[in-house]
Motif scaffolding. Sequence first.
Motif, PDB file in Angstrom:
ATOM      1  N   LYS A 112      36.610  -8.989  20.268  1.00  0.00           N
ATOM      2  CA  LYS A 112      35.828  -8.863  21.293  1.00  0.00           C
ATOM      3  C   LYS A 112      36.199  -9.695  22.377  1.00  0.00           C
ATOM      4  CE  LYS A 112      31.074  -8.484  22.620  1.00  0.00           C
ATOM      5  NZ  LYS A 112      30.373  -9.432  23.289  1.00  0.00           N
ATOM      6  N   LYS A 113      36.354 -11.194  22.102  1.00  0.00           N
ATOM      7  CA  LYS A 113      36.770 -12.152  22.840  1.00  0.00           C
ATOM      8  C   LYS A 113      38.136 -12.025  23.472  1.00  0.00           C
ATOM      9  CE  LYS A 113      36.177 -17.066  23.296  1.00  0.00           C
ATOM     10  NZ  LYS A 113      34.933 -16.983  24.111  1.00  0.00           N
TER      11      LYS A 113
ATOM     12  N   LYS B 108      34.409 -19.934  12.902  1.00  0.00           N
ATOM     13  CA  LYS B 108      33.568 -19.452  14.185  1.00  0.00           C
ATOM     14  C   LYS B 108      33.772 -20.212  15.268  1.00  0.00           C
ATOM     15  CE  LYS B 108      29.278 -21.269  11.971  1.00  0.00           C
ATOM     16  NZ  LYS B 108      28.160 -21.191  11.444  1.00  0.00           N
ATOM     17  N   GLU B 109      33.184 -20.100  16.374  1.00  0.00           N
ATOM     18  CA  GLU B 109      33.237 -20.647  17.428  1.00  0.00           C
ATOM     19  C   GLU B 109      34.478 -20.623  18.244  1.00  0.00           C
ATOM     20  OE1 GLU B 109      31.211 -24.551  18.043  1.00  0.00           O
ATOM     21  OE2 GLU B 109      29.635 -24.144  16.465  1.00  0.00           O
ATOM     22  N   PRO B 110      35.114 -19.352  18.496  1.00  0.00           N
ATOM     23  CA  PRO B 110      36.251 -19.317  18.952  1.00  0.00           C
ATOM     24  C   PRO B 110      36.205 -19.888  20.372  1.00  0.00           C
ATOM     25  CG  PRO B 110      35.105 -16.968  19.034  1.00  0.00           C
ATOM     26  CD  PRO B 110      34.086 -17.954  18.274  1.00  0.00           C
TER      27      PRO B 110
ATOM     28  N   GLU C  92      27.641 -19.207  19.628  1.00  0.00           N
ATOM     29  CA  GLU C  92      28.833 -19.874  19.437  1.00  0.00           C
ATOM     30  C   GLU C  92      29.998 -19.079  19.017  1.00  0.00           C
ATOM     31  OE1 GLU C  92      26.067 -19.889  17.572  1.00  0.00           O
ATOM     32  OE2 GLU C  92      26.808 -19.692  15.486  1.00  0.00           O
ATOM     33  N   LYS C  93      29.546 -17.863  18.580  1.00  0.00           N
ATOM     34  CA  LYS C  93      30.819 -17.019  17.854  1.00  0.00           C
ATOM     35  C   LYS C  93      31.541 -16.443  19.234  1.00  0.00           C
ATOM     36  CE  LYS C  93      28.917 -15.489  13.368  1.00  0.00           C
ATOM     37  NZ  LYS C  93      27.700 -15.169  13.131  1.00  0.00           N
TER      38      LYS C  93
ATOM     39  N   ILE D  87      34.423 -10.697  16.297  1.00  0.00           N
ATOM     40  CA  ILE D  87      34.263 -11.548  17.423  1.00  0.00           C
ATOM     41  C   ILE D  87      35.385 -11.888  18.233  1.00  0.00           C
ATOM     42  CG2 ILE D  87      32.811 -13.236  18.588  1.00  0.00           C
ATOM     43  CD1 ILE D  87      31.223 -11.095  17.575  1.00  0.00           C
TER      44      ILE D  87
END
Lengths: 580, 299
Positions: B176-177, B141-143, A439-440, B173
């Motif tokens: 990274k995304k 979290k959960e981008p 989910e991250k 993260i």
Amino acid sequence: MMSRNPFEFEAANNLTTRELLDYYIEDFNYSRFLDSKRNIFLLGERGSGKTMTLLYHSFKVKYQDSRRNDASDLLDNVGVHIPCNTPLFHKKEYLLLDDDHKAQIIAEHYFVIAIVNEIILSLSLVGDAKEAFKPFDKEFLEEIGYIFNIPSRSNSNFLDSVRKWIGKIVFNTQKHINQAENIFYEEALSLGSFLLPLIKMIKQVPLFSSTHFSFLMDDAHDLNIHQIKVLNSWIAYRDHSDFSVKLATTKVNKPIQITTTGGSILEGHDFTIIDLEKPYFNKDSDFGKLARQIIKKRLLKINNLDIEPEDFFPTSKEFEAALEKYKEIARIEAVSIYGHSDPKKITDHVYKYSRAYYFRERAKSKANLVPYSGFSMLVDLSTGIIRNLLDPCYYMYDAVVSEASEPFEGIHFVPPHTQREVILNRSNALWKRLENGLEKEIEGCSEEQGKMILQLIDNIVSLFRERLLHHKSEPRAIMFSISEVNDASFVKLIELLRIAQMSQLLYTRTGVSKDDGKKDTYYILNRMFLPTRGLDPNGQHARVSIKSKDLWNAAKDNKSIPYSKGNDNSPEESVQPKLF
Amino acid sequence: MKDSDRPAVLFIGLSWEERCFLGLKVDHKYYNRTTKVVLLYNEHSSDRDAANRDKIIQYCKKRNIIVQEILLKYNDSIFNWKTIEKAIFGIREELGRAVLDITTLPRELAWTLLYNIGKYTPSVQYIYHSPAKYTDEWVCKEPGAPRLLFRHSGISELNKPTALIILTGFDEIRTKKLVEYYEPKFLALGIQTGSKYSNNVRNSLSKHLDVVKGEVEHTHFSIDAYSKEHGLGQLNRIIKQLRGYNIVACSHGPKLTLVSLYRSHQSNPQMALCYVPSRLYNINYSDGIGETFRGVIEF
């Protein structure tokens, strides 16, 4: 001086033409489609080589390929590469318009600008282009200049004038959209109003009279619905003598097939699909051969090292000796069962069981002592994806460089113990990534789904391990298909599988079902999961059929996937090699 | 007349964090003639934010401060843009007194407000209240998918490669995304200096480099969000070095960098501003209220 790591896996768009020509291995199965006038959908997940393939087939790269003696045939098909993952295509102001039609007009305008720019740049590379256009410059500029208000001076060259004008248009469009009260850009260009007339004009020039333009649209999965509909409308255009669309996209987020007028495009009729993910990936398969060429070429071009991949990535002697030993054990066993009269049965038996016996023996010890190494192992671990092949190679090279003593004299091979260490590290890293929570990193994946995917994959790998240790007939099967898809669980399961695919943890292939001959989807985990669990990434040509509800229970409640140790109620299917 | 003595219209982003309400009290003490609070809130987290909402409404009611609420939708940038545009138009006569409390405003909304307020007034004051501390656990979290800000998506030139500037935060993260999404030719990481809030550990250069290793050519530079200019000078220097690129820039980390990035965009409109939404924020995101920073943004 340290040498450059030959296994860097930078995004293909960021490579120079020289680097691209150094790295790329042409696949003639694809070339004939990409050089044709057909519309093509090029499918492959991240790292499968879509961008490299499109770039290689672009006119700019082909023209600069010094291996070509005669450039005249290049003008038959001019490929213009259009990356859709750029800030220009990410501009979404037109979504603020309440009118979908206007939004599509702006979406089309950006495509046209980008394509016209690339066409002009590509044609300008041709040494004779300016001369070829000279008799037509004045006439063309008058015709198009009148309609579109393109300024020209005496002695203006048509190609240069259009190029400068397009540069101005792209600036004016964005400035208007960023600042004006009314976002809609009234002077938008379209396929019909500008691009096709431009192409027709170009084809009046004798040098380009037979030219077909291929629009190589890259990363189409990143496009929004308006952009996709525009491209689909271009694909649906009846006459493809002058242009065609080659569209690269991931499988998971493959665009919808609806056009701006609400119609749809059909596979076979409007476009052909090429799947870049090779179905079989041992070292003797098509992908294996491709992998060999990739490694060899990179080592030669970047490190000036002319060496076979097996020599650069040697297999551990211990591993080789052990595999030979267990081949003999399996052979003796086969003879005792079948006698000497049927050599094929003996060969099949050795193929099925020799490696399984070795891995079973290793599994008895608590530490994972399998000396994972060798080029063939790297091919297996790649799961048929180029990027997955290069990843461990990159880290292996890095590891050897960091241990090298001064003065640095280059690297001639990667020791097996280093290969094993890196493979286990990369395997652990993949599990860690899953444990940290998808989910991250994956949009639309919730924490709960991340946890379920971890449980699902964990239980699938555990199943494969159980089969390796105990299964009678197909101990090394590491692919699976899903049965009982009419069960309610399948709908929920498919979303998890989709996310796992997007994360490159899972890949799909299409095969023929043994039961009814219909097309069947089968699933392959990223094989880099296997070393941490002491499994054999080599696998065998068989797939395990698992019920949808068993997979769902594994995901949701962390339940072990049931199986039988024999041949009865866990139907396996042998996968026919060389299907594609 | 001192700024603080002028009647003020205060813009606040509703949040469950303590500093949302504590910040209002500090703001009101400073701008003691606040006449209106414009409260932006998100239906997605309305349960979690309810307690602070009630406190704010009660506080304002006792002091005869009008509360105007603007309801927004999580991750619906089109709806939010249009809603804010319409709301700001409705109060355009009052914007000469606008004060923007960016403490608990998502960056995308803060920029959207700045753009729309800037249509009607030559400047706006901003305030930021740092927390006493951040949680030691995850913060968000959960981008979601990165997106360019409407009307601030830059002016791209054909044939130029993409450079990405990321003013980093605790979550590598997201770095990274962004790199995976835009596949830039060049990456510039702006790393907050100092060890405040364990920044040197939680926002270390190595953490961010680890997630992009081997994928992109990169550089890094130091930035101090808590300095007077919030790192504007360092930012403009790196932008100048990246003239040969189409630049996309994103602010994570200390909230004040949204100010420096916005100012940078004002003088470099060819640069695109980008935002990465997160679906989840830790309920224990922060505690208390710390130092207050104020400034003015000119339009």
